[in-house]
Design a protein around this motif. Structure first.
Motif, short mmCIF file in Angstrom:
data_model
loop_
_atom_site.label_atom_id
_atom_site.label_comp_id
_atom_site.label_asym_id
_atom_site.label_seq_id
_atom_site.Cartn_x
_atom_site.Cartn_y
_atom_site.Cartn_z
N ILE A 1 17.90 14.07 2.74
CA ILE A 1 17.83 14.92 4.08
C ILE A 1 16.91 14.57 4.42
O ILE A 1 15.64 14.72 5.60
CB ILE A 1 18.53 16.17 3.95
CG1 ILE A 1 20.06 16.93 3.69
CG2 ILE A 1 18.38 17.27 5.25
CD1 ILE A 1 20.58 17.84 3.01
N ASP A 2 15.59 15.58 3.41
CA ASP A 2 14.04 15.77 4.04
C ASP A 2 13.31 14.10 4.34
O ASP A 2 12.91 13.95 5.07
CB ASP A 2 13.58 16.64 2.78
CG ASP A 2 14.00 17.93 3.25
OD1 ASP A 2 15.36 18.64 4.00
OD2 ASP A 2 14.14 18.63 2.16
N GLN A 3 13.89 13.73 2.68
CA GLN A 3 13.03 12.48 3.11
C GLN A 3 13.78 11.62 3.41
O GLN A 3 13.39 9.72 4.04
CB GLN A 3 12.93 11.89 1.69
CG GLN A 3 11.14 13.26 0.72
CD GLN A 3 10.94 12.65 0.05
OE1 GLN A 3 10.92 11.14 -0.98
NE2 GLN A 3 11.31 13.14 -1.17
N LYS A 4 14.71 11.70 4.30
CA LYS A 4 15.88 10.63 4.86
C LYS A 4 15.92 9.16 3.65
O LYS A 4 15.80 8.27 4.19
CB LYS A 4 16.28 9.89 6.28
CG LYS A 4 15.84 11.23 6.94
CD LYS A 4 16.35 10.75 8.40
CE LYS A 4 16.64 11.93 9.78
NZ LYS A 4 15.95 13.39 9.54
N SER A 5 15.52 9.44 2.54
CA SER A 5 15.53 8.55 1.68
C SER A 5 16.52 7.55 1.14
O SER A 5 17.53 7.84 1.02
CB SER A 5 14.73 8.38 0.58
OG SER A 5 14.83 7.58 -0.79
N ARG A 6 16.77 6.27 0.85
CA ARG A 6 17.94 5.62 0.77
C ARG A 6 17.74 4.60 -0.86
O ARG A 6 16.38 4.72 -0.63
CB ARG A 6 18.35 4.59 1.75
CG ARG A 6 19.02 5.59 2.56
CD ARG A 6 21.09 6.73 2.59
NE ARG A 6 21.07 7.18 3.44
CZ ARG A 6 20.25 8.76 3.83
NH1 ARG A 6 19.25 9.05 3.41
NH2 ARG A 6 21.13 8.99 5.13
N PRO A 7 18.50 4.02 -1.29
CA PRO A 7 18.66 3.10 -2.09
C PRO A 7 17.48 1.78 -1.44
O PRO A 7 17.79 1.72 -0.75
CB PRO A 7 19.55 2.55 -2.94
CG PRO A 7 20.44 3.96 -3.07
CD PRO A 7 19.79 4.38 -1.03
N VAL A 8 16.47 1.64 -2.78
CA VAL A 8 15.94 0.80 -2.26
C VAL A 8 16.29 -1.04 -1.03
O VAL A 8 17.14 -1.33 -2.16
CB VAL A 8 15.09 0.23 -3.32
CG1 VAL A 8 13.79 -0.43 -3.01
CG2 VAL A 8 13.90 1.19 -3.83
N VAL A 9 16.14 -1.55 -0.01
CA VAL A 9 16.73 -2.70 0.10
C VAL A 9 15.60 -3.16 -0.55
O VAL A 9 14.58 -2.99 0.65
CB VAL A 9 17.02 -2.47 1.45
CG1 VAL A 9 17.25 -3.99 1.52
CG2 VAL A 9 18.26 -1.43 1.42
N LYS A 10 15.06 -4.80 -0.92
CA LYS A 10 14.52 -5.16 -1.40
C LYS A 10 14.15 -6.04 0.22
O LYS A 10 15.24 -6.53 0.91
CB LYS A 10 14.38 -6.43 -2.13
CG LYS A 10 14.66 -5.38 -3.48
CD LYS A 10 14.69 -6.73 -4.94
CE LYS A 10 14.14 -5.76 -6.20
NZ LYS A 10 15.12 -7.23 -7.12
#
Ligand code: ADE
Length: 316
Positions: free
Chosen positions: A262-271
């Motif tokens: 939520i805070d960092q709006k991070s998602r799994p790494v997409v190369k």
């Protein structure tokens, strides 16, 4: 007699399967490989305190039209023996030798055509589950929209032809128009796969909100497959990692999940290299649409079609 659904309790002459060995453990209980007459079946043995999951799962399996969809686990029977703390609650389904997608990805990689077929059949199963199918003809029945609410790679099984079978309906909810969908609030499901709105603790969702929550989890499973696809540029990852495992390890807390998703709006790494690939690049776009922070932007509707289109392109 051969064991057919609906129910042992209505067919007392049918023998119970013989349990052979444990294939999976979950929060609900264990899944056994078992033998029923001349075939193998899966028996999910629930903890006594999880009677509600056992009942709920039967209720989903007993929904008209849900029987025998090729991408939904086939139900055979439910059984219970004994009472109170002695009670044993069983759910008997078809058995899939290859087990779950999560198990498979731990020890195998997939070629792109196999990955696409898998994603496509998984999307077909989920969109069927989500679909509200009107009562068109007599005896054809009515199927309400159903949200899974615990979609993850552990709950998708693999047939030997490498098509997907969606399993585990212990938390699923049906949306019958005019009927209350029952007790369906709160943070249920598996923390790692919770969409931002669930992590946030928002409550009182409507039907479409639940379907979008499933689509977010679907996107994470797509990512797991892409990481283990041997045709992904750069090759498959050397070892399988769950979504956010790289960032948060094996047992993320709710606070850690909230901070990241939520805070960092991070998602799994997409190369970047994946984006350059003509097919995997499009899969990445589809996946990113499905895990959008804004639930209403998740373009769930046409995922099946988009993947199907790519699949045909690769086969052509
Ligand atoms: N793991 C969970 N359910 C299963 C099933 N029906 N067949 C094989 N493995 C499973």
């Amino acid at each position: 007699a051969t064991a057919q659904h609906p129910n042992f309790m209505m067919q007392p002459e049918i023998k119970l399967p013989q349990l052979i060995d444990i294939k999976a453990r979950g929060r609900f209980g264990c899944v056994w490989k078992a033998q029923l007459q001349d075939k193998f079946v899966a028996v999910k043995v629930f903890y006594v305190q999880d009677r509600q999951s056992w009942l709920n799962e039967q209720e989903v399996f007993n929904t008209e039209l849900v029987h025998y969809h090729p991408n939904i686990l086939n139900f055979i029977a439910a059984a219970s023996r004994g009472v109170a703390v002695e009670a044993e609650l069983w759910l008997i389904t078809e058995f899939h030798e290859l087990g779950s997608l999560a198990d498979y990805l731990k020890t195998n990689t997939m070629s792109l055509p196999v990955a696409l077929k898998f994603m496509e059949t998984m999307a077909t199963g989920l969109s069927f589950l989500h679909e509200d199918i009107p009562h068109r003809e007599p005896h054809k029945g009515y199927k309400p929209a159903i949200a899974h609410r615990d979609f993850k790679s552990k709950n998708v099984l693999i047939r030997t032809d490498m098509t997907a079978v969606i399993a585990d309906f212990g938390l699923a909810v049906k949306f019958v128009p005019g009927e209350c969908a029952g007790e369906n609030h709160g943070q249920v499901g598996t923390r790692r796969y919770m969409a931002p709105e669930i992590l946030e603790g928002a409550i009182n969702f409507q039907r479409d909100a639940f379907l979008r929550i499933d689509m977010y989890a679907f996107a994470l499973v797509m990512w797991e497959i892409i990481t283990r696809c041997s045709d992904s540029p750069g090759g498959a990852t050397p070892t399988y990692l769950m979504p956010y495992e790289l960032e948060l390890g094996q047992h993320p807390t709710l606070d850690e999940m909230q901070a990241l998703v939520i805070d960092q709006k991070s998602r799994p790494v997409v190369k970047d290299s994946w984006r350059q690939h003509e097919v995997i690049g499009i899969l990445c776009e589809t996946m990113e649409d499905c895990w959008d922070h804004d639930a209403e932007a998740r373009s769930a509707g046409c995922v099946e079609e988009r993947i199907n289109h790519l699949h045909r392109r690769v086969l052509a």
